[in-house]
Scaffold this motif. Structure first.
Motif, PDB file in Angstrom:
ATOM      1  N   HIS A 106     -18.447  30.252  68.762  1.00 17.73           N
ATOM      2  CA  HIS A 106     -18.575  31.703  68.911  1.00 17.73           C
ATOM      3  C   HIS A 106     -17.925  32.129  70.223  1.00 17.73           C
ATOM      4  N   VAL A 107     -17.473  33.375  70.269  1.00 12.67           N
ATOM      5  CA  VAL A 107     -16.808  33.865  71.472  1.00 12.67           C
ATOM      6  C   VAL A 107     -17.702  33.750  72.704  1.00 12.67           C
ATOM      7  N   ALA A 126     -21.876  28.416  53.927  1.00 12.22           N
ATOM      8  CA  ALA A 126     -22.087  27.840  55.256  1.00 12.22           C
ATOM      9  C   ALA A 126     -23.446  27.166  55.356  1.00 12.22           C
ATOM     10  N   GLU A 127     -24.467  27.759  54.742  1.00 15.02           N
ATOM     11  CA  GLU A 127     -25.794  27.142  54.727  1.00 15.02           C
ATOM     12  C   GLU A 127     -25.772  25.828  53.953  1.00 15.02           C
ATOM     13  N   GLU A 128     -25.082  25.813  52.823  1.00 13.39           N
ATOM     14  CA  GLU A 128     -24.993  24.588  52.029  1.00 13.39           C
ATOM     15  C   GLU A 128     -24.266  23.494  52.811  1.00 13.39           C
ATOM     16  N   TRP A 129     -23.277  23.876  53.581  1.00 12.73           N
ATOM     17  CA  TRP A 129     -22.573  22.908  54.422  1.00 12.73           C
ATOM     18  C   TRP A 129     -23.427  22.454  55.608  1.00 12.73           C
ATOM     19  N   GLY A 130     -24.435  23.251  55.960  1.00  6.40           N
ATOM     20  CA  GLY A 130     -25.294  22.900  57.087  1.00  6.40           C
ATOM     21  C   GLY A 130     -24.631  23.093  58.432  1.00  6.40           C
ATOM     22  N   VAL A 131     -23.931  24.218  58.607  1.00 10.24           N
ATOM     23  CA  VAL A 131     -23.183  24.427  59.848  1.00 10.24           C
ATOM     24  C   VAL A 131     -24.075  24.843  61.018  1.00 10.24           C
ATOM     25  N   GLY A 132     -25.254  25.396  60.732  1.00 10.63           N
ATOM     26  CA  GLY A 132     -26.094  25.970  61.779  1.00 10.63           C
ATOM     27  C   GLY A 132     -26.256  25.120  63.023  1.00 10.63           C
ATOM     28  N   PRO A 133     -26.702  23.864  62.893  1.00 11.65           N
ATOM     29  CA  PRO A 133     -26.920  23.033  64.074  1.00 11.65           C
ATOM     30  C   PRO A 133     -25.641  22.715  64.845  1.00 11.65           C
ATOM     31  N   HIS A 134     -24.487  22.880  64.219  1.00  8.92           N
ATOM     32  CA  HIS A 134     -23.221  22.520  64.847  1.00  8.92           C
ATOM     33  C   HIS A 134     -22.522  23.710  65.496  1.00  8.92           C
ATOM     34  N   MET A 135     -23.044  24.898  65.275  1.00  9.45           N
ATOM     35  CA  MET A 135     -22.424  26.084  65.860  1.00  9.45           C
ATOM     36  C   MET A 135     -22.551  26.059  67.373  1.00  9.45           C
ATOM     37  N   ARG A 136     -21.492  26.436  68.060  1.00 13.16           N
ATOM     38  CA  ARG A 136     -21.473  26.455  69.528  1.00 13.16           C
ATOM     39  C   ARG A 136     -21.634  27.906  69.969  1.00 13.16           C
ATOM     40  N   LEU A 137     -22.807  28.216  70.499  1.00 11.26           N
ATOM     41  CA  LEU A 137     -23.161  29.580  70.850  1.00 11.26           C
ATOM     42  C   LEU A 137     -23.496  29.687  72.322  1.00 11.26           C
ATOM     43  N   GLY A 138     -23.227  30.857  72.906  1.00 11.78           N
ATOM     44  CA  GLY A 138     -23.699  31.138  74.237  1.00 11.78           C
ATOM     45  C   GLY A 138     -25.213  31.251  74.240  1.00 11.78           C
ATOM     46  N   GLU A 139     -25.810  31.148  75.410  1.00 14.41           N
ATOM     47  CA  GLU A 139     -27.273  31.135  75.489  1.00 14.41           C
ATOM     48  C   GLU A 139     -27.893  32.383  74.883  1.00 14.41           C
ATOM     49  N   ARG A 191     -11.264  33.975  74.748  1.00 18.13           N
ATOM     50  CA  ARG A 191     -11.452  34.498  73.390  1.00 18.13           C
ATOM     51  C   ARG A 191     -10.601  33.738  72.368  1.00 18.13           C
ATOM     52  N   ARG A 192      -9.396  33.346  72.767  1.00 17.96           N
ATOM     53  CA  ARG A 192      -8.523  32.630  71.825  1.00 17.96           C
ATOM     54  C   ARG A 192      -9.073  31.257  71.442  1.00 17.96           C
ATOM     55  N   ASP A 193     -10.058  30.758  72.203  1.00 20.48           N
ATOM     56  CA  ASP A 193     -10.671  29.467  71.906  1.00 20.48           C
ATOM     57  C   ASP A 193     -11.846  29.586  70.941  1.00 20.48           C
ATOM     58  N   SER A 194     -12.195  30.798  70.545  1.00 17.08           N
ATOM     59  CA  SER A 194     -13.307  30.998  69.617  1.00 17.08           C
ATOM     60  C   SER A 194     -12.814  30.882  68.175  1.00 17.08           C
ATOM     61  N   TYR A 195     -13.723  31.073  67.233  1.00 18.21           N
ATOM     62  CA  TYR A 195     -13.388  30.952  65.813  1.00 18.21           C
ATOM     63  C   TYR A 195     -12.632  32.153  65.266  1.00 18.21           C
ATOM     64  N   GLU A 196     -12.470  33.228  66.023  1.00 15.20           N
ATOM     65  CA  GLU A 196     -12.029  34.504  65.474  1.00 15.20           C
ATOM     66  C   GLU A 196     -10.668  34.426  64.774  1.00 15.20           C
ATOM     67  N   ARG A 197      -9.685  33.784  65.393  1.00 21.06           N
ATOM     68  CA  ARG A 197      -8.365  33.696  64.772  1.00 21.06           C
ATOM     69  C   ARG A 197      -8.404  32.826  63.508  1.00 21.06           C
ATOM     70  N   GLY A 208     -28.699  33.400  66.521  1.00 16.62           N
ATOM     71  CA  GLY A 208     -27.333  33.383  66.018  1.00 16.62           C
ATOM     72  C   GLY A 208     -27.087  32.390  64.905  1.00 16.62           C
ATOM     73  N   ARG A 209     -27.819  31.275  64.913  1.00 11.82           N
ATOM     74  CA  ARG A 209     -27.589  30.249  63.884  1.00 11.82           C
ATOM     75  C   ARG A 209     -28.079  30.676  62.506  1.00 11.82           C
ATOM     76  N   GLN A 210     -28.872  31.732  62.449  1.00 10.68           N
ATOM     77  CA  GLN A 210     -29.370  32.218  61.163  1.00 10.68           C
ATOM     78  C   GLN A 210     -28.762  33.558  60.763  1.00 10.68           C
ATOM     79  N   LYS A 211     -27.892  34.132  61.580  1.00 10.79           N
ATOM     80  CA  LYS A 211     -27.316  35.440  61.279  1.00 10.79           C
ATOM     81  C   LYS A 211     -26.333  35.325  60.121  1.00 10.79           C
ATOM     82  N   ARG A 212     -26.569  36.120  59.084  1.00  6.24           N
ATOM     83  CA  ARG A 212     -25.755  36.020  57.879  1.00  6.24           C
ATOM     84  C   ARG A 212     -24.286  36.332  58.155  1.00  6.24           C
ATOM     85  N   ALA A 213     -24.021  37.359  58.920  1.00  5.90           N
ATOM     86  CA  ALA A 213     -22.633  37.723  59.194  1.00  5.90           C
ATOM     87  C   ALA A 213     -21.921  36.613  59.949  1.00  5.90           C
TER      88      ALA A 213
END
Length: 232
Positions: free
Chosen positions: A32-33, A91-104, A39-45, A111-116
């Motif tokens: 996540h940004v 994304a839930e089926e893939w189980g991405v939540g624990p692997h997401m890199r988020l700011g504090e 910003r270019r290092d985030s997932y956005e692009r 953030g790991r449960q936010k649908r968007a």
């Protein structure tokens, strides 16, 4: 990244259905940004790219599966399949939540449960697969994640594989599907569940996910992809 995190990414790659030659692309797709150095290092692009790749792959699948439908009917199916909520389910089926890199701050606000956000990460991973392995690899991932959802028609729920499997079984006079937990691995903060779904008279189908619910959804989707393939 620590060794444990790297091993976790290995399990994630298996669930996605693509082994990355450049693991940095997968890491970026999960960033996540709020956790990115720039910003270019985030997932956005990657999300921007993945959104287009997903649309093309699903459009291709729909044209193959429904050769007699009009452009309008195909467009309605496409819109249902690629919407953010559907991507979040994947994304839930893939189980991405624990692997997401988020700011504090993002992590503390769920953030790991936010649908968007989950939907964005799904598209970013598809974009990362495209860059890593090309169009064919990306379409294979999309087919693996979205093909079973095409089995739903009309007013059926395109998001919920368990509901569709229940209806599939009922329509054939079969008992309700049974979900069995076959295994659990990983640390408490990043578990991985293995589930099998049983329908009387059919071979069980496996599924994996970061929660029992997501593993059950994955198993149901796998069952439908296998047993309903002649109709999708």
């Amino acid at each position: 990244m620590t060794r444990g995190r790297e091993e976790g990414l290995g399990a994630l790659q298996k669930r996605v259905g693509h082994g990355f030659a450049d693991l940095a692309l997968l890491r970026q797709a999960l960033t996540h940004v709020s956790a990115a150095p720039a910003r270019r290092d985030s997932y956005e692009r990657l999300e921007f790219l993945g959104d287009r790749v997903l649309g093309l792959a699903v459009a291709h699948m729909l044209c193959e599966a429904f050769p007699d439908e009009s452009e309008g009917e195909l467009s309605r199916r496409l819109a249902a399949l690629v919407r953010k909520e559907t991507c979040a389910e994947v994304a839930e089926e893939w189980g991405v939540g624990p692997h997401m890199r988020l700011g504090e701050g993002e992590a503390q606000t769920g953030g790991r449960q936010k649908r968007a956000l989950l939907g964005d990460i799904c598209e970013a991973i598809i974009g990362a697969v495209f860059l890593d392995g090309g169009a064919v690899a990306a379409e294979e991932v999309v087919r693996g994640a979205f093909r079973a959802r095409m089995a739903a028609s009309g007013g059926a729920d395109l998001r919920d594989a368990k509901t569709r499997l229940q209806e599939w079984a009922q329509a054939r006079g079969l008992a309700a599907p049974r979900y069995l937990v076959m295994g659990r691995s990983g640390p408490d903060h990043a578990p991985s569940f293995e589930v099998a779904v049983e329908v009387k008279g059919f071979e069980p189908a496996p599924g994996a996910g970061a929660s029992k619910r997501s593993a059950e959804q994955a198993a149901a989707a796998a069952f439908l992809a296998r047993e309903a393939k002649d109709r999708i």
